[in-house]
Write a protein that holds these residues in place. Sequence first.
Motif, PDB file in Angstrom:
ATOM      1  N   UNK A   1       1.363   3.753   2.493  1.00 18.96           N
ATOM      2  CA  UNK A   1       2.030   3.701   1.190  1.00 18.96           C
ATOM      3  C   UNK A   1       1.527   4.809   0.273  1.00 18.96           C
ATOM      4  N   UNK A   2       0.210   4.999   0.238  1.00 25.76           N
ATOM      5  CA  UNK A   2      -0.358   6.042  -0.619  1.00 25.76           C
ATOM      6  C   UNK A   2       0.081   7.420  -0.158  1.00 25.76           C
ATOM      7  N   UNK A   3       0.038   7.659   1.158  1.00 33.32           N
ATOM      8  CA  UNK A   3       0.469   8.956   1.685  1.00 33.32           C
ATOM      9  C   UNK A   3       1.931   9.232   1.354  1.00 33.32           C
ATOM     10  N   UNK A   4       2.774   8.223   1.509  1.00 36.22           N
ATOM     11  CA  UNK A   4       4.198   8.406   1.218  1.00 36.22           C
ATOM     12  C   UNK A   4       4.407   8.712  -0.266  1.00 36.22           C
ATOM     13  N   UNK A   5       3.598   8.115  -1.127  1.00 32.76           N
ATOM     14  CA  UNK A   5       3.717   8.424  -2.563  1.00 32.76           C
ATOM     15  C   UNK A   5       3.337   9.869  -2.856  1.00 32.76           C
ATOM     16  N   UNK A   6       2.313  10.376  -2.179  1.00 32.93           N
ATOM     17  CA  UNK A   6       1.980  11.788  -2.320  1.00 32.93           C
ATOM     18  C   UNK A   6       3.114  12.658  -1.779  1.00 32.93           C
ATOM     19  N   UNK A   7       3.690  12.233  -0.657  1.00 30.64           N
ATOM     20  CA  UNK A   7       4.808  12.972  -0.089  1.00 30.64           C
ATOM     21  C   UNK A   7       6.036  12.931  -0.971  1.00 30.64           C
ATOM     22  N   UNK A   8       6.359  11.758  -1.503  1.00 30.39           N
ATOM     23  CA  UNK A   8       7.509  11.615  -2.383  1.00 30.39           C
ATOM     24  C   UNK A   8       7.346  12.454  -3.640  1.00 30.39           C
ATOM     25  N   UNK A   9       6.117  12.589  -4.104  1.00 30.88           N
ATOM     26  CA  UNK A   9       5.854  13.398  -5.295  1.00 30.88           C
ATOM     27  C   UNK A   9       6.248  14.857  -5.048  1.00 30.88           C
TER      28      UNK A   9
ATOM     29  N   UNK B   1     -15.580   9.071  -8.981  1.00 33.09           N
ATOM     30  CA  UNK B   1     -14.944   9.072 -10.298  1.00 33.09           C
ATOM     31  C   UNK B   1     -14.676   7.636 -10.755  1.00 33.09           C
ATOM     32  N   UNK B   2     -14.938   7.363 -12.007  1.00 35.66           N
ATOM     33  CA  UNK B   2     -14.663   6.046 -12.562  1.00 35.66           C
ATOM     34  C   UNK B   2     -13.178   5.939 -12.894  1.00 35.66           C
ATOM     35  N   UNK B   3     -12.546   4.871 -12.439  1.00 37.47           N
ATOM     36  CA  UNK B   3     -11.122   4.686 -12.731  1.00 37.47           C
ATOM     37  C   UNK B   3     -10.740   3.238 -12.477  1.00 37.47           C
ATOM     38  N   UNK B   4      -9.534   2.884 -12.912  1.00 40.00           N
ATOM     39  CA  UNK B   4      -8.987   1.553 -12.651  1.00 40.00           C
ATOM     40  C   UNK B   4      -7.794   1.660 -11.696  1.00 40.00           C
ATOM     41  N   UNK B   5      -7.723   2.734 -10.932  1.00 43.19           N
ATOM     42  CA  UNK B   5      -6.605   2.917 -10.014  1.00 43.19           C
ATOM     43  C   UNK B   5      -6.569   1.806  -8.970  1.00 43.19           C
ATOM     44  N   UNK B   6      -5.368   1.330  -8.698  1.00 44.44           N
ATOM     45  CA  UNK B   6      -5.184   0.290  -7.690  1.00 44.44           C
ATOM     46  C   UNK B   6      -3.763   0.357  -7.146  1.00 44.44           C
ATOM     47  N   UNK B   7      -3.491  -0.441  -6.122  1.00 45.09           N
ATOM     48  CA  UNK B   7      -2.132  -0.568  -5.600  1.00 45.09           C
ATOM     49  C   UNK B   7      -1.523  -1.850  -6.159  1.00 45.09           C
ATOM     50  N   UNK B   8      -0.333  -1.707  -6.742  1.00 43.35           N
ATOM     51  CA  UNK B   8       0.380  -2.896  -7.221  1.00 43.35           C
ATOM     52  C   UNK B   8       0.653  -3.819  -6.031  1.00 43.35           C
ATOM     53  N   UNK B   9       0.330  -5.084  -6.167  1.00 43.90           N
ATOM     54  CA  UNK B   9       0.433  -6.010  -5.036  1.00 43.90           C
ATOM     55  C   UNK B   9       1.862  -6.221  -4.557  1.00 43.90           C
ATOM     56  N   UNK B  10       2.851  -6.022  -5.432  1.00 46.10           N
ATOM     57  CA  UNK B  10       4.251  -6.230  -5.045  1.00 46.10           C
ATOM     58  C   UNK B  10       4.931  -4.951  -4.603  1.00 46.10           C
ATOM     59  N   UNK B  11       4.729  -3.880  -5.356  1.00 42.78           N
ATOM     60  CA  UNK B  11       5.438  -2.626  -5.058  1.00 42.78           C
ATOM     61  C   UNK B  11       4.643  -1.674  -4.185  1.00 42.78           C
ATOM     62  N   UNK B  12       3.326  -1.878  -4.114  1.00 43.37           N
ATOM     63  CA  UNK B  12       2.386  -0.997  -3.401  1.00 43.37           C
ATOM     64  C   UNK B  12       2.324   0.396  -4.024  1.00 43.37           C
ATOM     65  N   UNK B  13       2.786   0.511  -5.277  1.00 39.65           N
ATOM     66  CA  UNK B  13       2.680   1.779  -5.968  1.00 39.65           C
ATOM     67  C   UNK B  13       1.299   1.935  -6.586  1.00 39.65           C
ATOM     68  N   UNK B  14       0.838   3.182  -6.674  1.00 42.49           N
ATOM     69  CA  UNK B  14      -0.414   3.476  -7.359  1.00 42.49           C
ATOM     70  C   UNK B  14      -0.227   3.205  -8.848  1.00 42.49           C
ATOM     71  N   UNK B  15      -1.192   2.503  -9.430  1.00 46.85           N
ATOM     72  CA  UNK B  15      -1.132   2.223 -10.860  1.00 46.85           C
ATOM     73  C   UNK B  15      -2.533   2.247 -11.443  1.00 46.85           C
ATOM     74  N   UNK B  16      -2.616   2.492 -12.733  1.00 48.23           N
ATOM     75  CA  UNK B  16      -3.930   2.534 -13.400  1.00 48.23           C
ATOM     76  C   UNK B  16      -4.220   1.177 -14.032  1.00 48.23           C
TER      77      UNK B  16
END
Length: 225
Positions: A41-49, A210-225
């Motif tokens: 999912x993360x790779x595809x989001x980088x690809x889609x970008x 790096x400090x962050x609140x990045x995570x994957x949305x449990x429903x959409x699997x999109x990266x979110x802060x």
Amino acid sequence: MAKQDLFEKSPVRAFDEVTGGGLKAGDLGLVTAKKGLGKTSVLVQFGMDTLLNGKQLVHVSFDQHSDNVMTWYDGIFGEISKKKSIQNAEDVKAQILRNRTILNFNQENVSLEKVVNTLNALKAGGISVAGVVIDGLDFSKVKEADLQAVASYAKATKTKVWMSATVEGDKLEEQAPKTLLSYFSAVVHLVAKAKVTNLIVLKCGKSKDLESTLKLDSKTLLITA
């Protein structure tokens, strides 16, 4: 305009903000996790970008058939497009996916060096690739010369290259063999805690942990802060 709007709403913007611009052109990035946590999912989001930015993408898969890869892109595009109401979403999707090339290989008989040969052949054929994602890498089958070939290709063509691998450990030094880890300018590790999958940026450029609140949305699997 719709494509630009979607690019601005891309989940990768959250990653870019945390990392001060994200992966640079010509560099290699690595996404790791235990099996089943969302690396693809993360790779595809980088690809889609890359696609939403109007550029050519090559998606290399070592562990999924083309139909599965296409389903991932359809799903991620659908979730991103929900963030920005556009009337011609299907037309936009058809337009950007024309810039995507999917390659399936078996790592038992196709090395990363051979993948680079294929990428160079595409370049010779007039396809100007700006992004490459390589899913399902098995580091036990990767030689330093292979990764060096990818790094040289990325630098020469100013291409962003993201890879993924299944890894059990959580520390930076556990994400890849020591001789290979230095080739990656960014390392993102997925960790599941309390029903939340966190994106831990172990390395990006000269910065580590790096400090962050990045995570994957449990429903959409999109990266979110």
